[in-house]
Design a protein around this motif. Sequence first.
Motif, PDB file in Angstrom:
ATOM      1  N   LYS A 163       0.830  -1.190   0.000  1.00 44.65           N
ATOM      2  CA  LYS A 163       0.000   0.000   0.000  1.00 44.65           C
ATOM      3  C   LYS A 163       0.873   1.251   0.000  1.00 44.65           C
ATOM      4  CE  LYS A 163      -3.865  -2.220   0.148  1.00 44.65           C
ATOM      5  NZ  LYS A 163      -4.773  -2.215  -1.026  1.00 44.65           N
ATOM      6  N   PRO A 164       0.341   2.369  -0.534  1.00 43.18           N
ATOM      7  CA  PRO A 164       1.156   3.584  -0.568  1.00 43.18           C
ATOM      8  C   PRO A 164       1.422   4.132   0.826  1.00 43.18           C
ATOM      9  CG  PRO A 164      -1.096   4.056  -1.263  1.00 43.18           C
ATOM     10  CD  PRO A 164      -0.980   2.567  -1.155  1.00 43.18           C
ATOM     11  N   ALA A 165       2.515   4.883   0.941  1.00 47.04           N
ATOM     12  CA  ALA A 165       2.763   5.626   2.173  1.00 47.04           C
ATOM     13  C   ALA A 165       1.715   6.718   2.312  1.00 47.04           C
ATOM     14  CB  ALA A 165       4.166   6.223   2.130  1.00 47.04           C
TER      15      ALA A 165
ATOM     16  N   PHE B  80      -0.250  10.084   2.471  1.00 47.11           N
ATOM     17  CA  PHE B  80      -0.069  11.388   1.826  1.00 47.11           C
ATOM     18  C   PHE B  80      -1.367  12.184   1.956  1.00 47.11           C
ATOM     19  CE2 PHE B  80      -1.519   8.459  -1.497  1.00 47.11           C
ATOM     20  CZ  PHE B  80      -2.586   9.147  -2.067  1.00 47.11           C
TER      21      PHE B  80
ATOM     22  N   TYR C 274      -4.264  14.638   0.343  1.00 48.56           N
ATOM     23  CA  TYR C 274      -4.927  14.764  -0.954  1.00 48.56           C
ATOM     24  C   TYR C 274      -5.509  16.164  -1.091  1.00 48.56           C
ATOM     25  CZ  TYR C 274      -8.625  14.184  -4.489  1.00 48.56           C
ATOM     26  OH  TYR C 274      -9.440  14.329  -5.578  1.00 48.56           O
TER      27      TYR C 274
ATOM     28  N   GLY D 174      -0.474   6.032  -9.765  1.00 45.87           N
ATOM     29  CA  GLY D 174      -1.108   5.092  -8.847  1.00 45.87           C
ATOM     30  C   GLY D 174      -0.241   3.877  -8.548  1.00 45.87           C
TER      31      GLY D 174
ATOM     32  N   MET E 248       2.938   3.583  -8.955  1.00 47.62           N
ATOM     33  CA  MET E 248       4.174   4.033  -8.307  1.00 47.62           C
ATOM     34  C   MET E 248       3.948   4.297  -6.819  1.00 47.62           C
ATOM     35  SD  MET E 248       5.614   6.594 -11.261  1.00 47.62           S
ATOM     36  CE  MET E 248       7.002   7.144 -10.270  1.00 47.62           C
ATOM     37  N   LEU E 249       2.765   4.822  -6.486  1.00 45.33           N
ATOM     38  CA  LEU E 249       2.435   5.030  -5.075  1.00 45.33           C
ATOM     39  C   LEU E 249       2.305   3.684  -4.356  1.00 45.33           C
ATOM     40  CD1 LEU E 249      -0.251   7.863  -5.380  1.00 45.33           C
ATOM     41  CD2 LEU E 249       2.056   8.121  -4.461  1.00 45.33           C
ATOM     42  N   ASN E 250       1.613   2.751  -4.980  1.00 45.02           N
ATOM     43  CA  ASN E 250       1.405   1.442  -4.346  1.00 45.02           C
ATOM     44  C   ASN E 250       2.715   0.701  -4.119  1.00 45.02           C
ATOM     45  OD1 ASN E 250      -1.357   1.627  -4.087  1.00 45.02           O
ATOM     46  ND2 ASN E 250      -1.775   0.711  -6.079  1.00 45.02           N
TER      47      ASN E 250
ATOM     48  N   ARG F 149       5.486   2.220  -3.659  1.00 44.56           N
ATOM     49  CA  ARG F 149       6.305   3.162  -2.879  1.00 44.56           C
ATOM     50  C   ARG F 149       7.543   3.620  -3.640  1.00 44.56           C
ATOM     51  NH1 ARG F 149       5.414   2.219   3.562  1.00 44.56           N
ATOM     52  NH2 ARG F 149       3.191   1.731   3.419  1.00 44.56           N
TER      53      ARG F 149
ATOM     54  N   GLN G 204       6.726   8.695  -3.076  1.00 46.74           N
ATOM     55  CA  GLN G 204       6.192   8.908  -1.733  1.00 46.74           C
ATOM     56  C   GLN G 204       6.024  10.410  -1.470  1.00 46.74           C
ATOM     57  OE1 GLN G 204       7.896   6.549   1.481  1.00 46.74           O
ATOM     58  NE2 GLN G 204       8.752   5.086   0.032  1.00 46.74           N
TER      59      GLN G 204
END
Length: 255
Positions: free
Chosen positions: A2-4, A6, A8, A35, A37-39, A41, A44
């Motif tokens: 899961k993403p770190a 952040f 919105y 998306g 890239m966030l997942n 990580r 970040q």
Amino acid sequence: MKPAAFDYARPADWPAALALLAGGARPMAGGQSLGPMLNLRLAQPERVADLRHLPGYAGVEVQGEAIRIGAGTTHAAIEDGAVPGRLGAILAGVARRIAYRPVRNRGTIGGSLAHADPAADWVAVLPAFPGHAVALGPYGERRIPLARFVTGVFETALAPGELLRAIELPVLPETARWSHWKFCRKPGEFSKATACLLALPDAPPRLVLAALDTAPLVIEDATGLDPAALVTSISDPWRRRLALTALRRVLEGAA
């Protein structure tokens, strides 16, 4: 994974979007690149600025001899005929082969171009047109020739604090000739070699060779081009063979 965490933000207008960008926010359009890239990580950011609701960010407008395509216009909209005329038919054919329809429903032409993945379809195709990327920054708009917009792998000519606002392309005559070929092992995969050629009446043919792990190679005048000589600098044998095949296919298609 899961993403770190952040924050919105959804800016209501362009000045607010630029202010968020100046404050370190990461811009997001359709999220089809950011998306994942966030997942994973790989990215970040402390804050993500969702640009989808900005006025004029999506949509197509004919302005005299130019067609302005909002950076937030989706691949699916282009596939479905949002761009008129001969140009629209060419772009629809390109959009139709981008990944899968769910991706095309959210992915945007500007997001793809600004992300500057060397294998992406719009990165490879748009430099073939004598048009401009319209950037918006603290001092207003500036126009960057599409042939010089992508400067390297995930690198563009956008200055710090600038957002890609639109793409401006010329209205094409019906006699414009177009040839496009890309190699993918399966649908939805990024290309391993892409070439395209645009030939307008009374103008030299423009050719682009892309998906080579570098900025697209733009040939302003492809008259009498020797494909074998053009690919000699590619060190990897199989990539060189693919690039040569791509060049030969588009030249045959244009003829």
